[in-house]
Scaffold this motif. Sequence first.
Motif, mmCIF file in Angstrom:
data_model
loop_
_atom_site.group_PDB
_atom_site.id
_atom_site.type_symbol
_atom_site.label_atom_id
_atom_site.label_comp_id
_atom_site.label_asym_id
_atom_site.label_seq_id
_atom_site.Cartn_x
_atom_site.Cartn_y
_atom_site.Cartn_z
ATOM 1 N N MET A 152 44.837 45.738 44.502
ATOM 2 C CA MET A 152 44.139 45.487 43.249
ATOM 3 C C MET A 152 44.373 46.635 42.268
ATOM 4 S SD MET A 152 41.988 43.083 42.095
ATOM 5 C CE MET A 152 40.955 42.498 43.451
ATOM 6 N N HIS A 153 44.549 46.291 40.991
ATOM 7 C CA HIS A 153 44.726 47.305 39.953
ATOM 8 C C HIS A 153 44.493 46.670 38.590
ATOM 9 C CE1 HIS A 153 48.572 45.178 40.057
ATOM 10 N NE2 HIS A 153 48.741 45.568 38.801
ATOM 11 N N SER A 154 44.420 47.503 37.578
ATOM 12 C CA SER A 154 44.289 47.038 36.201
ATOM 13 C C SER A 154 45.273 47.793 35.321
ATOM 14 C CB SER A 154 42.861 47.268 35.682
ATOM 15 O OG SER A 154 41.901 46.598 36.473
ATOM 16 N N THR A 155 45.797 47.100 34.325
ATOM 17 C CA THR A 155 46.643 47.751 33.320
ATOM 18 C C THR A 155 46.039 47.448 31.945
ATOM 19 O OG1 THR A 155 48.141 45.831 33.407
ATOM 20 C CG2 THR A 155 48.797 47.810 34.626
ATOM 21 N N GLU A 156 45.563 48.488 31.298
ATOM 22 C CA GLU A 156 44.895 48.364 30.008
ATOM 23 C C GLU A 156 45.839 48.843 28.916
ATOM 24 O OE1 GLU A 156 40.387 49.140 29.038
ATOM 25 O OE2 GLU A 156 41.503 51.033 28.947
ATOM 26 N N GLN A 161 45.423 43.460 31.750
ATOM 27 C CA GLN A 161 45.161 42.718 32.988
ATOM 28 C C GLN A 161 44.201 43.534 33.851
ATOM 29 O OE1 GLN A 161 49.451 42.492 33.729
ATOM 30 N NE2 GLN A 161 49.219 40.282 33.987
ATOM 31 N N TYR A 162 43.055 42.943 34.148
ATOM 32 C CA TYR A 162 42.030 43.632 34.916
ATOM 33 C C TYR A 162 41.855 42.994 36.294
ATOM 34 C CZ TYR A 162 40.883 45.839 30.474
ATOM 35 O OH TYR A 162 40.950 46.549 29.295
ATOM 36 N N GLU A 164 40.953 52.392 43.505
ATOM 37 C CA GLU A 164 39.940 53.408 43.750
ATOM 38 C C GLU A 164 39.234 53.852 42.472
ATOM 39 O OE1 GLU A 164 42.985 53.354 46.853
ATOM 40 O OE2 GLU A 164 43.161 53.829 44.715
ATOM 41 N N GLY A 165 39.717 53.359 41.318
ATOM 42 C CA GLY A 165 39.124 53.723 40.046
ATOM 43 C C GLY A 165 39.802 54.885 39.347
ATOM 44 N N ARG A 198 46.623 52.489 29.997
ATOM 45 C CA ARG A 198 46.001 53.144 31.147
ATOM 46 C C ARG A 198 46.172 52.263 32.377
ATOM 47 N NH1 ARG A 198 40.081 54.811 30.641
ATOM 48 N NH2 ARG A 198 39.810 52.549 30.556
ATOM 49 N N PHE A 199 46.543 52.890 33.476
ATOM 50 C CA PHE A 199 46.605 52.220 34.777
ATOM 51 C C PHE A 199 45.360 52.624 35.549
ATOM 52 C CE2 PHE A 199 47.550 51.693 39.205
ATOM 53 C CZ PHE A 199 48.381 50.584 39.282
#
Length: 207
Positions: free
Chosen positions: A82-86, A39-40, A63-64, A58-59
Amino acid sequence: MNFEAIKENDVVYRCIGDDFDQGILSCGFMRKRTAERSQYDFRIGYYSCLLVLQGNGRFISKEGTVITMQAGDLVQRLPDRMHSTEIEPNGEWIEFYISIGYPVYHYLKTLGIINSDQEVQPTRRHTNDILNEFAALLNSLKAAVDERLPYLLMKAQELIIRLHGSVHHTQREHNDHKISKACQLIGGANDIHYDIKEAAASRKYGL
């Protein structure tokens, strides 16, 4: 319960009241086998946390900042952040998540139970010890009538508090005291409404 018994997606979504972000009560087991399950740039208006049961990923913070996720980690999805879970697409990823409404998140954060400064935190939790409790909450939530939901909300909070209590802290005794106090407040409550100012005052004066 063992990992083999976990379905691809065994979840339930319920809500106390009409406002989803305020009253959501959801949990479940999720398998994520492929890269498409990552989820990006993801954002929600409520609080959700998950325990990684198996697998790696990876979280990526707003801020990156990139943080490794692995089995035993507590991962937080904070409201409106906002965040991403790869997910590592090797078929291994399994998680159990719990989602609660913003007011309950704010209450637990005010008490100091939820540390919003760290979205990925390693725990001391032995996952086999808590799998059956996760499954019990999931099954109860699926079967519950609406009038029963406030009581299951308290059970969900208890599990969240215990997960946060198993995080590696540098001030372990101080956090144990806060967690114990939160459990006492929840255990003594007759409904889901809490006086945040009173709870914060209890924390301030060490009651």
